[in-house]
Design a protein around this motif. Structure first.
Motif, mmCIF file in Angstrom:
data_model
loop_
_atom_site.group_PDB
_atom_site.id
_atom_site.type_symbol
_atom_site.label_atom_id
_atom_site.label_comp_id
_atom_site.label_asym_id
_atom_site.label_seq_id
_atom_site.Cartn_x
_atom_site.Cartn_y
_atom_site.Cartn_z
ATOM 1 N N SER A 99 -3.561 0.585 -3.328
ATOM 2 C CA SER A 99 -2.941 -0.746 -3.110
ATOM 3 C C SER A 99 -2.743 -1.680 -4.156
ATOM 4 C CB SER A 99 -3.707 -1.486 -1.850
ATOM 5 O OG SER A 99 -3.781 -0.454 -0.738
ATOM 6 N N SER A 159 -7.930 1.661 -5.250
ATOM 7 C CA SER A 159 -7.715 3.175 -4.686
ATOM 8 C C SER A 159 -8.839 3.847 -4.899
ATOM 9 C CB SER A 159 -6.361 3.741 -5.368
ATOM 10 O OG SER A 159 -6.078 4.878 -4.955
ATOM 11 N N THR A 218 1.005 5.262 0.319
ATOM 12 C CA THR A 218 0.038 6.242 1.184
ATOM 13 C C THR A 218 0.749 7.648 0.861
ATOM 14 O OG1 THR A 218 -0.565 4.614 3.020
ATOM 15 C CG2 THR A 218 -0.800 7.358 3.280
ATOM 16 N N GLU A 256 -4.768 6.524 -0.288
ATOM 17 C CA GLU A 256 -3.892 5.365 -0.418
ATOM 18 C C GLU A 256 -4.290 4.581 -1.653
ATOM 19 O OE1 GLU A 256 -3.840 3.614 4.287
ATOM 20 O OE2 GLU A 256 -4.950 2.673 2.780
ATOM 21 N N THR A 299 0.929 -1.179 0.031
ATOM 22 C CA THR A 299 0.038 0.105 -0.031
ATOM 23 C C THR A 299 0.716 1.116 0.075
ATOM 24 O OG1 THR A 299 -1.754 -1.252 1.279
ATOM 25 C CG2 THR A 299 -1.846 1.289 1.297
#
Length: 457
Positions: free
Chosen positions: A325, A309, A209, A323, A207
């Protein structure tokens, strides 16, 4: 022992054998979902009772996860171990199933009768072909043709976290001359195949961020870093224009195929256009300089298995996500080191992160490729036995999938493994509407009977 009598028994007992399989398929033994823990236990109990009905000393063995089923039959002749798994994949998306996935049934299709239900092909139907072959020997001759250890797992579809510790702790009990695995298929859905090459598997989840919360894309768009943009830029560089994976040193350990092996594979007549056409595709998407069959048997891959996302619900939400992922899997060949590839992939991704982004990683599967030796005389005996059962001569083949236990049998128990199965390309394993051809179940059972008779001598 008369093989003809055993084969005749398999033919006459097919309706009862099919009903036994349907009974096992009704148990929703989904190993990855804790909600189905009791059902996994129930499937293990069912198998214990089934094996005991054949005179096998069988028991359910606890693990930190789902139980193993281990059984022993102390017969004459060679000592073999049979492995299968009783757990199944989740059924999502349920709306795409044409019937309840745990209410299996025999269906008529344009290609013949099929057994429809989750686990029909992967792996309950395959597992039961071997047990039903043993049942026919017991019914006709009062005993099984050789000494057999049964080893049935309940966590194969959830990464087998208990497998290696269990094998190490019970190595003396599980050791045999040869392991038999029924979790593969027919080549091009018609040629009986003994799989001699399996790709390894490495799974990564991460992930990225950016901002500490989702942002208004009007107020922050253009100024704030969008992690979805970062993610797509990185994954967009995973391959070059020729399909070559760009992770540094990934191709170390990838073998060069001999001309003899290439010629053997070409002789199989693989029709990649039909193979892709069955799933609505037409053009190979891998390395440009590699043949289609080599791509799926002998070359590494990197695949984006999941990507998410921001807002993905109905309507529209103008949000700049906090985020992004992704789930990525690598299939490995030869002597590629999954631990080294994990390290290099993470370094490659992290080197491309902008200053305002951070990353979190989650480990998944990690196992090397496996190469099976065919020097044991049982391999040629099995190939001849399969040729006697099917219209096409049996072949040694590779497999694009990963069955880590085949390698563990060698590295932990020191014995070779023979992989034989009766699945077809259109069985839809891991997908909605999974099926197993009734012919695969029937001829698979007959095939195991022939192999056992040939091995017993």
């Amino acid at each position: 022992m008369s093989l003809d009598a055993v084969l005749a028994r398999i033919d006459s007992d097919l309706p009862a054998a099919t009903e036994r399989l349907l009974e096992l398929l009704r148990i929703p033994s989904i190993s990855t979902d804790p909600a189905y823990k009791a059902d996994c236990d129930r499937a293990a109990d069912w198998l214990v009772a089934n094996l005991q009905s054949l005179g096998v000393s069988a028991s359910k063995r606890p693990t930190p996860g789902h139980p193993m089923v281990v059984g022993h039959y102390d017969g004459d002749g060679p000592h073999i171990l049979f492995y299968g798994h009783y757990d199944v994949q989740p059924v999502d998306p349920l709306l795409l199933w044409t019937r309840d996935p745990f209410d299996p049934a025999i269906e008529e299709t344009p290609k013949g009768k099929v057994i429809r239900g989750r686990g029909a092909a992967d792996d309950k139907g395959q597992l039961m072909t071997f047990i039903e072959a043993c049942r026919a020997f017991k019914a006709e001759h009062g005993k099984l043709p050789c000494k057999i250890t049964f080893f049935l797992e309940g966590e194969e579809e959830s990464g087998s976290p208990s497998l290696i510790p269990f094998m190490k702790e019970n190595a003396d009990e599980l050791n045999a001359e040869l392991a038999l695995i029924c979790d593969t298929g027919l080549f091009e859905s018609r040629v009986p195949a003994i799989m001699t090459m399996l790709r390894g598997l490495l799974g990564e989840e991460f992930t990225i961020t950016g901002p500490d919360k989702d942002l208004h894309s009007g107020m922050y768009g253009g100024l704030a870093m969008n992690p979805a943009r970062v993610m797509t830029r990185i994954l967009g560089q995973l391959f070059d224009d020729n399909g070559v994976i760009q992770v540094p040193e990934l191709y170390e350990g990838v073998p060069v195929l001999s001309n003899e092996l290439k010629a053997q594979w070409e002789g199989l007549g693989f029709d990649h256009q039909r193979f892709l056409g069955d799933v609505g595709l037409s053009e190979p998407a891998g390395e440009a300089a590699v043949s289609p069959l080599e791509m799926i048997w002998a070359r590494p891959t990197a695949e984006i298995n999941g990507l998410w996302s921001g807002y993905t619900g109905a309507g529209f939400k103008t949000v700049l996500p906090s985020e992004a992922s992704a789930k990525i899997s690598f299939r490995l060949v030869g002597t590629q080191d999954p631990h080294a590839i994990r390290k290099n992939f993470r370094a490659w991704v992290e080197a491309q992160l902008p200053a305002d982004c951070k990353i979190a990683w989650k480990d998944h599967s990690c196992s090397p490729a496996a190469q099976m030796s065919t020097e044991h005389p049982a391999f040629e005996a099995a190939r001849a036995a399969l040729t006697d059962e099917w219209p096409d001569p049996a072949a040694y083949a590779g497999c694009g999938g990963s069955i880590p236990i085949a390698g563990y049998f060698k590295s932990i128990l020191g014995m070779d493994a023979m992989l034989v199965g009766w699945g077809k390309d259109d069985d839809q394993i891991h997908s909605p509407n999974e099926k197993y051809d009734l012919e695969s179940f029937h001829k698979g059972t007959r095939s195991w009977a022939r192999i056992l008779a040939a091995m017993a001598g």
